[in-house]
Design an enzyme around this catalytic site. Sequence first.
Site, PDB file in Angstrom:
ATOM      1  N   GLY A 137      -1.060  -3.025   0.976  1.00 37.91           N
ATOM      2  CA  GLY A 137      -1.155  -3.611  -0.353  1.00 37.91           C
ATOM      3  C   GLY A 137      -2.120  -2.871  -1.241  1.00 37.91           C
ATOM      4  O   GLY A 137      -2.528  -3.361  -2.273  1.00 37.91           O
ATOM      5  N   CYS A 138      -2.524  -1.678  -0.831  1.00 35.91           N
ATOM      6  CA  CYS A 138      -3.412  -0.884  -1.668  1.00 35.91           C
ATOM      7  C   CYS A 138      -2.675   0.379  -2.099  1.00 35.91           C
ATOM      8  O   CYS A 138      -2.014   1.014  -1.292  1.00 35.91           O
ATOM      9  CB  CYS A 138      -4.663  -0.476  -0.909  1.00 35.91           C
ATOM     10  SG  CYS A 138      -5.573  -1.875  -0.269  1.00 35.91           S
ATOM     11  N   GLN A 139      -2.805   0.740  -3.378  1.00 38.28           N
ATOM     12  CA  GLN A 139      -2.201   1.985  -3.848  1.00 38.28           C
ATOM     13  C   GLN A 139      -2.950   3.163  -3.246  1.00 38.28           C
ATOM     14  O   GLN A 139      -2.399   4.203  -2.958  1.00 38.28           O
ATOM     15  CB  GLN A 139      -2.265   2.045  -5.373  1.00 38.28           C
ATOM     16  CG  GLN A 139      -1.124   2.826  -5.956  1.00 38.28           C
ATOM     17  CD  GLN A 139      -1.230   2.924  -7.464  1.00 38.28           C
ATOM     18  OE1 GLN A 139      -1.955   3.740  -8.000  1.00 38.28           O
ATOM     19  NE2 GLN A 139      -0.480   2.087  -8.152  1.00 38.28           N
TER      20      GLN A 139
END
Lengths: 140, 404
Positions: free
Chosen positions: A50-52
């Site tokens: 869920g992290c770019q």
Amino acid sequence: MTIEDIQNEIIDEFSMFEDWEERYQYMIDLGKDLPLIDDQYKTDSNIIKGCQSKVWVHAEMNDDKIQFTADSDAIITKGIIAILIRVFSNQHPKDIIDADMDFIEKIGLKEHLSPTRANGLVSMIKQLKMYAIAYQTQLK
Amino acid sequence: MFNVETIRKDFPILSRKVNGKPLVYFDNAATSQTPQQVIDVIVDYYSNYNANIHRGVHTLSQEATDKYEQARQKIQAHFNAKFIHEIIFTSGTTHSINLVANGFSSILKKDDEIIVSALEHHSNIVPWQMLCERTGAILKVIPMNLEGELILSEYDKLLSKNTKLVFVNHVSNALGTINPIKTIIEKAHHVGAAVLIDGAQACPHIIPDVQALDADFYVASAHKMCGPTGVGMLYGKEEWLNKLPPYQGGGEMIAEVTFEKTTYADLPHKFEAGTPNICGGIAFGAAIDYMNAIGFETIAAYEHELLAYATEKLLEIDGLKIYGTSKQKASVISFNLEGIHPYDVGTILDKMGIAVRTGHHCTQPIMDYFKIPGTVRASFAFYNTKEEIDSLVTAVKKANMMLA
Ligand SMILES: Cc1ncc(COP(=O)(O)O)c(C=O)c1O
């Protein structure tokens, strides 16, 4: 220091900044100073989804207290992690689980709390608390 | 005469502030902004003639049906389709592609071959992979070079009598490359393969003449060309649309239903099951009118000027590298600062009121090719200005200083 004490200390530090630039420059500097995670823990299974940007977190328990180490390939994300680790590391699992996270808003990082925000501050907090829950069950 | 200041007045959103700074909107490749003329059409629809179409005898329903079908006509004229029933309303590019991919699952056989390009959006990769899984067909990829251009000599080698389908985007969303689709289509037709062109990124800049291109399918989304989200189009040659089975079952798409057998409606309704996005379709037509009133040649020339200006100014920044350097390019610049994560740059730019896209842009294979986690992408529209580009350049310099 308790989690609350540390949070108040951080709120104090951030209150000195006049604008976003100073705030972000401080986070960037914190990111640069974040102690490196041991390379053996930079594995795919330690990546927070869920992290770019990529975020790796590793947790260990000594004397009933959890130590976190972490890293990211993006520096602002790393700064945010540095703040979280300062708050959570070296604390009892139960205190981590119960910790209130209002201080994020107070230091002007509320925008990073939106669930859709690509840096996944929310998923980071969740992950750190998950580790605490896992260690808490071991203690019982 | 094209006057950008007059044009900007059409877009209410351009006068808002973000983080206390005037908004600089450079994420046009993700979605474009909506002019008042299109917003008015949306408001008018819901204020005056909101009704279900094609099935009511009452006045509102007939008015709505007329407007919706007029919008279809506008789209037909714009893309120069031969017949109006060759234009299918969809919810967007992704829906259009899935509709075609699904249809081909009953046509393809094991070991048939499908060719896609290395420049594709995930929307134009995943449905074909799913199609291959269902049918046993094989997916092949046209590689690209370091400029971000497709290598056509490699494409020649991939083509054979086993090739049944070729899918290429007209313009790459990640790099801005304008692909030589006319040549690609011609070569595919030589071996008897059908071609689908993903025009999502081309339509904001170029008028595709589907007959001159001889495309078998051409797809686009309204929201990238000044229209609303959730509506788009599929152009398909009549013979192909007749060959493909319907995608979804439901109301609108049937001629007669009994429990023994249903016969399908004629084109285009065969592919338009259920109540469509009526207002969206009408507004799509209005968006095309709006852009045509300015003129696509004018738009393309002005955007090209912006692209050249931004490229020159950005390249003056230390350590800045642009990905996608084809001579044929739409107004998209993908870049990175040396040693700095694109996400960090995007965060600082947002603080300064500048909206860009960061990440892999739904094109992970391209990022893997360049061995980067993503890029910062600034994409310009005809309502952007050189002053805004100056703001971008100042902000990128600042980000460079803060993050280095
Ligand atoms: C080249 C390309 N194809 C397909 C899509 C998907 O379009 P939509 O999300 O409107 O279905 C996009 C949107 O980013 C695109 O740029």
